[in-house]
Design a protein around this motif. Structure first.
Motif, PDB file in Angstrom:
ATOM      1  N   GLY A 173       0.854  -1.175   0.000  1.00 50.73           N
ATOM      2  CA  GLY A 173       0.000   0.000   0.000  1.00 50.73           C
ATOM      3  C   GLY A 173       0.893   1.228   0.000  1.00 50.73           C
ATOM      4  O   GLY A 173       1.568   1.505   0.996  1.00 50.73           O
ATOM      5  N   VAL A 174       0.950   1.941  -1.122  1.00 49.61           N
ATOM      6  CA  VAL A 174       1.951   2.993  -1.302  1.00 49.61           C
ATOM      7  C   VAL A 174       1.307   4.365  -1.404  1.00 49.61           C
ATOM      8  O   VAL A 174       0.116   4.509  -1.693  1.00 49.61           O
ATOM      9  N   ASP A 175       2.127   5.385  -1.194  1.00 48.69           N
ATOM     10  CA  ASP A 175       1.636   6.760  -1.253  1.00 48.69           C
ATOM     11  C   ASP A 175       1.396   7.220  -2.683  1.00 48.69           C
ATOM     12  O   ASP A 175       0.487   8.010  -2.936  1.00 48.69           O
ATOM     13  N   ASN A 176       2.215   6.742  -3.614  1.00 43.11           N
ATOM     14  CA  ASN A 176       2.096   7.161  -5.014  1.00 43.11           C
ATOM     15  C   ASN A 176       2.333   5.937  -5.892  1.00 43.11           C
ATOM     16  O   ASN A 176       3.472   5.512  -6.081  1.00 43.11           O
ATOM     17  N   VAL A 177       1.254   5.366  -6.408  1.00 43.75           N
ATOM     18  CA  VAL A 177       1.364   4.138  -7.203  1.00 43.75           C
ATOM     19  C   VAL A 177       2.190   4.366  -8.466  1.00 43.75           C
ATOM     20  O   VAL A 177       3.071   3.560  -8.806  1.00 43.75           O
ATOM     21  N   LYS A 178       1.951   5.469  -9.155  1.00 42.13           N
ATOM     22  CA  LYS A 178       2.637   5.738 -10.417  1.00 42.13           C
ATOM     23  C   LYS A 178       4.141   5.870 -10.213  1.00 42.13           C
ATOM     24  O   LYS A 178       4.945   5.283 -10.949  1.00 42.13           O
ATOM     25  N   ALA A 179       4.552   6.630  -9.200  1.00 40.10           N
ATOM     26  CA  ALA A 179       5.981   6.823  -8.940  1.00 40.10           C
ATOM     27  C   ALA A 179       6.648   5.531  -8.484  1.00 40.10           C
ATOM     28  O   ALA A 179       7.785   5.231  -8.887  1.00 40.10           O
ATOM     29  N   THR A 180       5.946   4.752  -7.643  1.00 43.85           N
ATOM     30  CA  THR A 180       6.514   3.494  -7.177  1.00 43.85           C
ATOM     31  C   THR A 180       6.619   2.498  -8.314  1.00 43.85           C
ATOM     32  O   THR A 180       7.601   1.744  -8.416  1.00 43.85           O
ATOM     33  N   LYS A 181       5.627   2.477  -9.186  1.00 46.54           N
ATOM     34  CA  LYS A 181       5.679   1.627 -10.379  1.00 46.54           C
ATOM     35  C   LYS A 181       6.923   1.947 -11.200  1.00 46.54           C
ATOM     36  O   LYS A 181       7.666   1.043 -11.598  1.00 46.54           O
ATOM     37  N   GLN A 182       7.182   3.223 -11.433  1.00 45.38           N
ATOM     38  CA  GLN A 182       8.344   3.616 -12.227  1.00 45.38           C
ATOM     39  C   GLN A 182       9.643   3.227 -11.540  1.00 45.38           C
ATOM     40  O   GLN A 182      10.613   2.815 -12.195  1.00 45.38           O
ATOM     41  N   PHE A 183       9.671   3.365 -10.229  1.00 47.41           N
ATOM     42  CA  PHE A 183      10.853   2.965  -9.459  1.00 47.41           C
ATOM     43  C   PHE A 183      11.206   1.513  -9.742  1.00 47.41           C
ATOM     44  O   PHE A 183      12.373   1.179  -9.985  1.00 47.41           O
ATOM     45  N   TYR A 184      10.204   0.637  -9.718  1.00 54.36           N
ATOM     46  CA  TYR A 184      10.463  -0.785  -9.929  1.00 54.36           C
ATOM     47  C   TYR A 184      10.739  -1.114 -11.392  1.00 54.36           C
ATOM     48  O   TYR A 184      11.562  -1.988 -11.693  1.00 54.36           O
ATOM     49  N   VAL A 185      10.087  -0.438 -12.298  1.00 52.41           N
ATOM     50  CA  VAL A 185      10.377  -0.639 -13.720  1.00 52.41           C
ATOM     51  C   VAL A 185      11.836  -0.280 -14.006  1.00 52.41           C
ATOM     52  O   VAL A 185      12.537  -0.981 -14.750  1.00 52.41           O
ATOM     53  N   ASP A 186      12.309   0.809 -13.398  1.00 55.04           N
ATOM     54  CA  ASP A 186      13.703   1.222 -13.582  1.00 55.04           C
ATOM     55  C   ASP A 186      14.681   0.195 -13.034  1.00 55.04           C
ATOM     56  O   ASP A 186      15.868   0.206 -13.398  1.00 55.04           O
ATOM     57  N   ARG A 187      14.225  -0.679 -12.168  1.00 56.71           N
ATOM     58  CA  ARG A 187      15.084  -1.706 -11.581  1.00 56.71           C
ATOM     59  C   ARG A 187      14.865  -3.076 -12.200  1.00 56.71           C
ATOM     60  O   ARG A 187      15.284  -4.086 -11.653  1.00 56.71           O
ATOM     61  N   GLY A 188      14.180  -3.120 -13.313  1.00 64.00           N
ATOM     62  CA  GLY A 188      14.115  -4.352 -14.076  1.00 64.00           C
ATOM     63  C   GLY A 188      12.834  -5.140 -13.984  1.00 64.00           C
ATOM     64  O   GLY A 188      12.705  -6.185 -14.627  1.00 64.00           O
ATOM     65  N   LEU A 189      11.863  -4.695 -13.190  1.00 62.90           N
ATOM     66  CA  LEU A 189      10.600  -5.419 -13.114  1.00 62.90           C
ATOM     67  C   LEU A 189       9.760  -5.143 -14.359  1.00 62.90           C
ATOM     68  O   LEU A 189       9.823  -4.059 -14.943  1.00 62.90           O
ATOM     69  N   THR A 190       8.976  -6.127 -14.739  1.00 65.43           N
ATOM     70  CA  THR A 190       8.086  -6.002 -15.892  1.00 65.43           C
ATOM     71  C   THR A 190       6.650  -5.961 -15.414  1.00 65.43           C
ATOM     72  O   THR A 190       6.225  -6.813 -14.624  1.00 65.43           O
ATOM     73  N   VAL A 191       5.908  -4.976 -15.872  1.00 65.49           N
ATOM     74  CA  VAL A 191       4.511  -4.841 -15.475  1.00 65.49           C
ATOM     75  C   VAL A 191       3.672  -5.916 -16.148  1.00 65.49           C
ATOM     76  O   VAL A 191       3.720  -6.104 -17.359  1.00 65.49           O
ATOM     77  N   GLY A 192       2.914  -6.651 -15.339  1.00 63.58           N
ATOM     78  CA  GLY A 192       2.018  -7.665 -15.874  1.00 63.58           C
ATOM     79  C   GLY A 192       0.614  -7.133 -16.056  1.00 63.58           C
ATOM     80  O   GLY A 192      -0.034  -7.378 -17.071  1.00 63.58           O
ATOM     81  N   LYS A 193       0.137  -6.388 -15.049  1.00 60.93           N
ATOM     82  CA  LYS A 193      -1.184  -5.765 -15.100  1.00 60.93           C
ATOM     83  C   LYS A 193      -1.069  -4.351 -14.546  1.00 60.93           C
ATOM     84  O   LYS A 193      -0.305  -4.117 -13.607  1.00 60.93           O
ATOM     85  N   SER A 194      -1.811  -3.436 -15.130  1.00 57.77           N
ATOM     86  CA  SER A 194      -1.787  -2.065 -14.631  1.00 57.77           C
ATOM     87  C   SER A 194      -3.126  -1.402 -14.908  1.00 57.77           C
ATOM     88  O   SER A 194      -3.634  -1.472 -16.024  1.00 57.77           O
ATOM     89  N   PHE A 195      -3.692  -0.805 -13.870  1.00 58.08           N
ATOM     90  CA  PHE A 195      -4.951  -0.077 -14.005  1.00 58.08           C
ATOM     91  C   PHE A 195      -4.696   1.369 -13.601  1.00 58.08           C
ATOM     92  O   PHE A 195      -4.973   1.787 -12.478  1.00 58.08           O
TER      93      PHE A 195
END
Length: 208
Positions: free
Chosen positions: A126-148
């Motif tokens: 449960g994060v304060d900013n979903v969009k920013a946290t998503k980008q943080f993890y994408v920058d570290r190599g994670l691949t988005v499977g689902k996103s709303f």
């Protein structure tokens, strides 16, 4: 940051407890997840919602009831009783160490005898900013499977690995059935074969 493996390969969840022996006994009796759940001692202060929910995704309602039943017998408390919903069937319990667990299935009817098999283990931050946290993890190599949009994100994971998902803090707490307020330590870390780091919300990833 250079990482030795994509941090989406989460091998284990480390839960911190003031009584690690009791916590280990609880998890063995409640869910039987083996070394995917590890426990260590801590005296770090914490109160209220710790900012995450651990989910067990199973195949049918009977398995939900079985896992909730053994969790309650081992000392968990009911947060949200298991019931049918638009999404399927599920309920939420709080472990004696304070971790919140949701056990759920997308099925609304049993198709066979209840089992103890867990299809997926999901850590929902449960994060304060979903969009920013998503980008943080994408920058570290994670691949988005689902996103709303900026509401919910689920990352791809290796087979049998723990999955990671992101939700707004208030939405995550509401879904679990707890108040969103909380302070202090998360009392939880994710472990795997990657370099250690901490995300913008204070969640630790530790190399093993």
């Amino acid at each position: 940051m250079n990482i030795t493996a994509a941090p989406s390969t989460i091998d284990a969840i480390i839960l911190e407890s003031g009584d690690p022996a009791a916590a280990e006994s609880f998890y063995a009796a409640a869910f039987g997840l083996g070394d995917r759940i590890r426990v260590r001692a801590t005296d770090a202060p914490t109160s209220g919602f710790r900012g995450y929910v651990l989910s067990l995704v199973v195949s049918q309602p009977g398995t939900v009831d079985s896992l909730i039943g053994t969790a309650l017998a081992a000392g968990a408390s009911v947060v949200k009783p298991a019931k049918k919903s638009f999404w399927g069937y599920g309920g939420t319990v709080a472990a004696p160490d304070g971790a919140v667990w949701k056990i759920a299935t997308s099925a609304k009817k049993d198709t066979g005898p209840a089992t103890r098999e867990v299809d997926d283990i999901v850590v929902l931050f449960g994060v304060d900013n979903v969009k920013a946290t998503k980008q943080f993890y994408v920058d570290r190599g994670l691949t988005v499977g689902k996103s709303f949009g900026s509401k919910y994100v689920e990352f791809e994971s290796a087979p049998s690995a723990v999955k990671l998902a992101l939700y707004g803090r208030k939405a995550a707490a509401k879904d679990a059935g707890v108040a969103p307020e909380g302070t202090g330590s998360h009392r939880m870390a994710l472990a795997g074969k990657f370099e250690s780091f901490t995300d913008p919300n204070g969640f630790a990833w530790e190399s093993i």
